[in-house]
Design an enzyme around this catalytic site. Structure first.
Site, short mmCIF file in Angstrom:
data_model
loop_
_atom_site.label_atom_id
_atom_site.label_comp_id
_atom_site.label_asym_id
_atom_site.label_seq_id
_atom_site.Cartn_x
_atom_site.Cartn_y
_atom_site.Cartn_z
N TYR A 89 0.85 -1.18 0.00
CA TYR A 89 0.00 0.00 0.00
C TYR A 89 0.89 1.24 0.00
CZ TYR A 89 -3.51 -3.37 1.72
OH TYR A 89 -4.33 -4.45 1.88
N HIS A 134 0.14 -11.92 1.81
CA HIS A 134 -0.89 -11.14 1.12
C HIS A 134 -1.66 -11.97 0.10
CE1 HIS A 134 -1.68 -6.61 0.27
NE2 HIS A 134 -2.79 -7.29 0.28
N LEU A 193 -17.80 -3.22 3.81
CA LEU A 193 -18.91 -2.39 3.36
C LEU A 193 -19.10 -2.48 1.84
CD1 LEU A 193 -18.31 0.76 5.61
CD2 LEU A 193 -19.84 -1.19 6.01
N PHE A 199 -20.53 0.25 -1.26
CA PHE A 199 -21.84 0.00 -1.86
C PHE A 199 -22.93 -0.11 -0.80
CE2 PHE A 199 -25.02 -2.98 -3.66
CZ PHE A 199 -25.42 -2.23 -4.76
#
Length: 394
Positions: free
Chosen positions: A114, A184, A265, A269
């Site tokens: 990230y 990951h 979530l 959406f």
């Protein structure tokens, strides 16, 4: 979660076309038993959540809602963007993490890819002076140059690479230990026994306390756990994608492994931020996700309507209903919603004290199951990296 319960310890870009996990690599999106609980949170809008019952991720004890820190550089040096074209700046991101600690949040999830490195650096700076009150989880496994941060494409879980990655993560996170370290994505070139053995060595050195897997194959979970016990599995899971209910959750329950839903979530959406007419720019990951395509989105809106109805019924927000539904599934499920907005953070944390009766949960489950969702959950090249089984040990 915090380190003190576990005891002191010594220590918008894409991958090149055609490589494994070829899109949005930053998506590739928490030893000893605890003996205490995190320090009480500060008073504030979500102070009532302080009384929420802690949850177990294997041997770890955490607040029911975590925080996903999944950020990458924006248009100027201090800008911080998330996957969905929401932007903030570095100091605001640091302040948000510190606010989460004050509200009682104990699980902070990030990854080397990230940024690369940016999210780990922000988390490390934000948690200075707070480190022993929380648990930090991060991830290895993408093929990232440890000196430059260049994404070289594909995966790399070779033991020597894992060791180099962990040394960099410890520096960026400004800590002497990683509480929960995930692979990951499963590397199809490296036996999971080699990965688990490397983690076991890092645990013995005190650099890693616990480990987990993200989006692994079912047999890989068992093989990894047999070498060194897993604390958590991190997979996508929400009302919009209930895939883990088929087999993964039952394996976790059988083996005593916690479960951490990413995208709880549904990429915003089911938080009510998307309409049937929504369109996404090129910097928004959802532009590449089939279930958000213009031909699929209108068909999926009944789920949004259902959640809004339940939000009114429960005097809550759609996001709170969605998160509380997840935590109601099992006592060892800890979602990690991400946000760049402090108000949304506070809203999410308040979901920790929301409950459903057995009758309400059965009614809601049946209503969700009756709504067919159109479109795949991820782009094909990203989806290909999920559910992978590691090669056999020879």
């Amino acid at each position: 979660m915090n380190h003190s319960p576990v005891g002191p310890n010594p220590r918008r870009q894409w991958l090149a076309a055609g490589v494994a996990l070829g899109a949005a690599p930053w998506l590739m999106s928490a030893c000893a038993a605890p003996t205490g609980a995190p320090r009480a949170a500060a008073d504030g809008p979500a102070a009532g959540a302080r009384s929420a019952t802690r949850r177990r991720l294997g041997p770890l004890e955490v607040f029911p809602i975590g925080l996903g820190c999944q950020w990458h550089p924006g248009r100027h040096p201090q800008a911080v963007n998330d996957l969905y074209a929401s932007s903030t700046d570095r100091q605001a991101a640091i302040a948000l993490i510190r606010r989460a600690v004050d509200l009682g949040v104990t699980l902070f999830d990030t990854a080397e890819v990230y940024g690369p490195f940016m999210s780990e650096q922000i988390v490390g700076e934000a948690l200075q002076g707070r480190r022993d009150r929380v648990v930090v989880s991060t991830k290895f496994g993408m093929n990232v140059d440890q000196q430059t941060g260049e994404r070289r494409g594909g995966l790399n879980s070779r033991p020597e690479h894992i060791r180099r990655v962990v040394e960099g993560q410890l520096r960026r996170l400004r800590t002497d230990r990683i509480d929960l370290l995930y692979q990951h994505r499963v590397d199809p070139q490296v036996p999971i026994e080699d990965v688990a053995g490397t983690i076991k060595d890092l645990v013995a050195q005190g650099k890693v306390l616990h480990w987990g897997l993200s989006e692994p194959g079912l047999q890989t979970i068992r093989r990894a756990h047999a070498v060194h016990p897993l604390a958590a599995i991190q997979n996508e899971y929400s009302m919009l994608w209930r895939g883990p209910e088929a087999q993964v959750l039952s394996i976790c329950e059988e083996l005593g492994i916690g479960f951490v839903p990413w995208s709880p979530l549904g990429m915003g959406f089911i938080a009510g931020t998307i309409s049937a007419d929504s369109r996404f720019g090129e910097q928004d990951f959802r532009a590449s996700v089939p279930r958000f395509a213009p031909d699929a989105l209108p068909s999926n809106m009944p789920l949004v309507d259902l959640v809004r109805t339940w939000a009114r019924r429960k005097n809550a927000t759609p996001a709170q209903v969605s998160l509380a539904w997840l935590t109601a599934r099992k006592p060892w499920i800890v979602p990690i919603p991400g946000t760049t907005n402090v108000a949304h953070l506070e809203e999410n944390v308040r979901a920790a004290t929301m409950t459903f009766s057995a009758a309400e949960l059965a009614e809601l489950d049946a209503a969700i199951a009756a709504i067919p969702i159109q479109g795949a959950r991820l782009p094909p090249q990203v989806l290909a990296g999920t559910g992978v089984e590691a090669p056999p040990k020879r």
